[in-house]
Design a protein around this motif. Structure first.
Motif, short mmCIF file in Angstrom:
data_model
loop_
_atom_site.label_atom_id
_atom_site.label_comp_id
_atom_site.label_asym_id
_atom_site.label_seq_id
_atom_site.Cartn_x
_atom_site.Cartn_y
_atom_site.Cartn_z
N ARG A 80 -11.52 3.56 -37.01
CA ARG A 80 -12.07 4.91 -36.77
C ARG A 80 -12.95 5.35 -37.93
O ARG A 80 -14.01 5.96 -37.73
N LEU A 81 -12.52 5.02 -39.15
CA LEU A 81 -13.27 5.43 -40.33
C LEU A 81 -14.62 4.71 -40.39
O LEU A 81 -15.66 5.33 -40.69
N VAL A 82 -14.62 3.43 -40.11
CA VAL A 82 -15.87 2.67 -40.12
C VAL A 82 -16.81 3.17 -39.03
O VAL A 82 -18.03 3.30 -39.25
N GLU A 83 -16.27 3.47 -37.87
CA GLU A 83 -17.10 3.98 -36.79
C GLU A 83 -17.71 5.33 -37.14
O GLU A 83 -18.88 5.61 -36.85
N ALA A 84 -16.94 6.18 -37.83
CA ALA A 84 -17.42 7.51 -38.18
C ALA A 84 -18.45 7.49 -39.29
O ALA A 84 -19.34 8.35 -39.34
N THR A 85 -18.36 6.52 -40.21
CA THR A 85 -19.23 6.51 -41.39
C THR A 85 -20.31 5.43 -41.34
O THR A 85 -21.26 5.49 -42.13
N GLY A 86 -20.15 4.43 -40.47
CA GLY A 86 -21.07 3.30 -40.48
C GLY A 86 -20.93 2.46 -41.72
O GLY A 86 -21.88 1.79 -42.14
N ALA A 87 -19.76 2.46 -42.33
CA ALA A 87 -19.54 1.74 -43.59
C ALA A 87 -19.67 0.24 -43.38
O ALA A 87 -19.24 -0.31 -42.36
N ALA A 88 -20.24 -0.43 -44.38
CA ALA A 88 -20.37 -1.88 -44.37
C ALA A 88 -19.25 -2.55 -45.14
O ALA A 88 -19.09 -3.77 -45.06
N GLU A 89 -18.47 -1.75 -45.89
CA GLU A 89 -17.45 -2.33 -46.75
C GLU A 89 -16.32 -1.33 -46.96
O GLU A 89 -16.55 -0.12 -47.03
N ILE A 90 -15.10 -1.86 -47.03
CA ILE A 90 -13.93 -1.06 -47.38
C ILE A 90 -13.51 -1.43 -48.79
O ILE A 90 -13.32 -2.61 -49.11
N LEU A 91 -13.39 -0.42 -49.66
CA LEU A 91 -12.91 -0.61 -51.02
C LEU A 91 -11.53 0.04 -51.09
O LEU A 91 -11.42 1.27 -51.16
N ALA A 92 -10.50 -0.77 -51.04
CA ALA A 92 -9.13 -0.25 -50.99
C ALA A 92 -8.58 -0.06 -52.39
O ALA A 92 -8.51 -1.01 -53.17
N PHE A 93 -8.22 1.19 -52.72
CA PHE A 93 -7.54 1.40 -54.00
C PHE A 93 -6.08 1.74 -53.67
O PHE A 93 -5.77 2.73 -53.04
N THR A 94 -5.22 0.83 -54.00
CA THR A 94 -3.82 0.94 -53.63
C THR A 94 -2.94 0.62 -54.83
O THR A 94 -3.31 -0.18 -55.69
N SER A 95 -1.80 1.28 -54.88
CA SER A 95 -0.84 0.96 -55.92
C SER A 95 0.54 1.39 -55.47
O SER A 95 0.69 2.38 -54.74
N THR A 96 1.54 0.64 -55.88
CA THR A 96 2.93 0.98 -55.64
C THR A 96 3.75 0.40 -56.77
O THR A 96 3.27 -0.44 -57.54
N PHE A 97 4.99 0.86 -56.92
CA PHE A 97 5.79 0.41 -58.05
C PHE A 97 6.14 -1.08 -57.93
O PHE A 97 6.10 -1.81 -58.92
N ASP A 98 6.46 -1.53 -56.74
CA ASP A 98 6.89 -2.91 -56.50
C ASP A 98 5.67 -3.82 -56.42
O ASP A 98 4.93 -3.81 -55.44
N ARG A 99 5.45 -4.64 -57.42
CA ARG A 99 4.26 -5.47 -57.48
C ARG A 99 4.27 -6.58 -56.42
O ARG A 99 3.22 -6.97 -55.92
N ASP A 100 5.45 -7.08 -56.08
CA ASP A 100 5.53 -8.09 -55.02
C ASP A 100 5.12 -7.48 -53.68
O ASP A 100 4.41 -8.10 -52.88
N ALA A 101 5.57 -6.25 -53.45
CA ALA A 101 5.18 -5.56 -52.22
C ALA A 101 3.68 -5.26 -52.21
O ALA A 101 3.03 -5.30 -51.16
N GLN A 102 3.13 -4.96 -53.39
CA GLN A 102 1.69 -4.73 -53.50
C GLN A 102 0.92 -5.98 -53.12
O GLN A 102 -0.06 -5.93 -52.36
N GLU A 103 1.34 -7.13 -53.63
CA GLU A 103 0.66 -8.38 -53.30
C GLU A 103 0.78 -8.70 -51.81
O GLU A 103 -0.18 -9.17 -51.19
N ALA A 104 1.95 -8.43 -51.24
CA ALA A 104 2.13 -8.67 -49.81
C ALA A 104 1.22 -7.76 -48.99
O ALA A 104 0.66 -8.18 -47.97
N SER A 105 1.06 -6.52 -49.44
CA SER A 105 0.15 -5.59 -48.76
C SER A 105 -1.29 -6.07 -48.85
O SER A 105 -2.05 -6.04 -47.87
N ASP A 106 -1.70 -6.54 -50.04
CA ASP A 106 -3.05 -7.08 -50.21
C ASP A 106 -3.30 -8.25 -49.26
O ASP A 106 -4.36 -8.36 -48.65
N ALA A 107 -2.31 -9.12 -49.13
CA ALA A 107 -2.45 -10.28 -48.25
C ALA A 107 -2.53 -9.85 -46.79
O ALA A 107 -3.34 -10.38 -46.03
N ALA A 108 -1.72 -8.88 -46.40
CA ALA A 108 -1.73 -8.41 -45.02
C ALA A 108 -3.04 -7.71 -44.69
O ALA A 108 -3.59 -7.88 -43.59
#
Length: 324
Positions: free
Chosen positions: A289-317
């Motif tokens: 929905r966001l890409v459709e609304a903005t016409g974006a060519a790229e997503i820059l995800a800024f994410t962080s959580t306390f659990d670094r293993d969960a962070q890496e799993a989220s990046d992979a997903a």
């Protein structure tokens, strides 16, 4: 659709602040292995929850630990720096890591009064952001009155971290933009992006207007699990509005055990709602929905959580969701 990461080197309760920088390097190595396009770092000053104050220094380390990943700043806060010095720093990075370096620039003055004084930049200082970008570009391209060195063998990309005024500047200078934060929910965003595209003046760096959207993205097996991952960042943000201090990430269990006021709960929930947080299906739908609304060519995800293993799993997903 290109997919990139922005890492702010978030500090964590129970760990030395400097460990956040090592965490960022390790995450960049993982991002390269997963096939991400870019990996950017940020500039924050005197913030207890963020260890990254000097993007060029951290980018030097990232470049040394990766081989193909594009690395860059999201961004250098140009009003606090001399354009010549910024150009020299990024020319050096480009010479060390050819054709891998991006230069994102921003104008924010959103620091506390003591920090602004320490940076020698008051709120009443003149706004020279457009002129600073032009001067920076001249230095990078060897077109200024003095020659910044080492002289570039290629064109270093420049991106403008933009709100309404930034979009106008980027259109006039012919530069790509990165939009994020509250502006994504603004009812005037569609008109602002339409004006950016209409008024865009093609340049050597960007023959056509290009939009990147930056937001919190966290992916887990279920929406509830993803919301738990988003809680440490949302909690820190909500607490900062009470205390004036943006603090380190805390474990989810620690946060759950604390006393929540209704106002604090509302602020946490509002923060989580601003991002793309959920199961793969939920995140895919939100980003679509966001890409459709903005016409974006790229997503820059800024994410962080306390659990670094969960962070890496989220990046992979997330990488699995969006292939180039």
């Amino acid at each position: 659709m290109r997919l990139s990461l922005l890492d702010r080197s978030r500090t964590r309760v129970g760990y030395p602040e400097g460990a956040a920088l090592t965490d960022t390097i390790e995450r960049a190595v993982s991002a390269e292995r997963l096939g991400y396009h870019r990996f950017w770092v940020a500039e924050h000053h005197a913030v207890p929850g963020i260890a990254s104050a000097s993007p060029p220094v951290l980018l030097g380390a990232l470049g040394a630990h990766t081989t193909t990943l594009r690395i860059g700043s999201g961004g250098v806060m140009l009003p606090h720096h001399q354009p010549l010095v910024v150009a020299e720093q990024f020319l050096m990075l480009d010479a060390l890591y050819p054709d891998r370096v991006d230069l994102g620039v921003g104008r924010t003055l959103g620091f506390t009064a003591p920090v602004r004084r320490a940076l020698r930049h008051g709120l009443d200082a003149p706004d020279t952001f457009p002129e600073d970008i032009e001067e920076l570009r001249e230095h990078l391209d060897g077109a200024a009155a003095v020659t910044a060195r080492p002289v570039a063998a290629r064109t270093i990309p420049i991106f403008v971290l933009a709100t309404g005024r930034g979009l106008v500047v980027a259109a006039r200078l012919g530069l790509p933009v990165v939009i994020g934060g509250p502006v994504l929910g603004s009812p005037s965003l569609s008109d602002a992006l339409a004006a950016y595209r209409k008024d865009f003046r093609p340049s050597l760096r960007a023959p056509e207007p290009t939009v990147t959207v930056s937001l919190d993205v966290l992916v887990a097996d279920t929406d509830a699990e993803a919301r738990d991952l988003a809680l440490p960042e949302a909690w820190a943000m909500a607490r900062s509005r009470q205390t004036g201090e943006f603090g380190p990430l805390e474990p989810v269990a620690t946060i759950r055990a604390q006393r929540w006021s209704n106002q604090l709960r509302d602020r946490v929930e509002a923060h989580v709602a601003q991002g793309a947080v959920g199961s793969p299906a939920t995140v895919r739908s939100c980003l679509g929905r966001l890409v459709e609304a903005t016409g974006a060519a790229e997503i820059l995800a800024f994410t962080s959580t306390f659990d670094r293993d969960a962070q890496e799993a989220s990046d992979a997903a997330l990488r699995e969701l969006l292939h180039d």
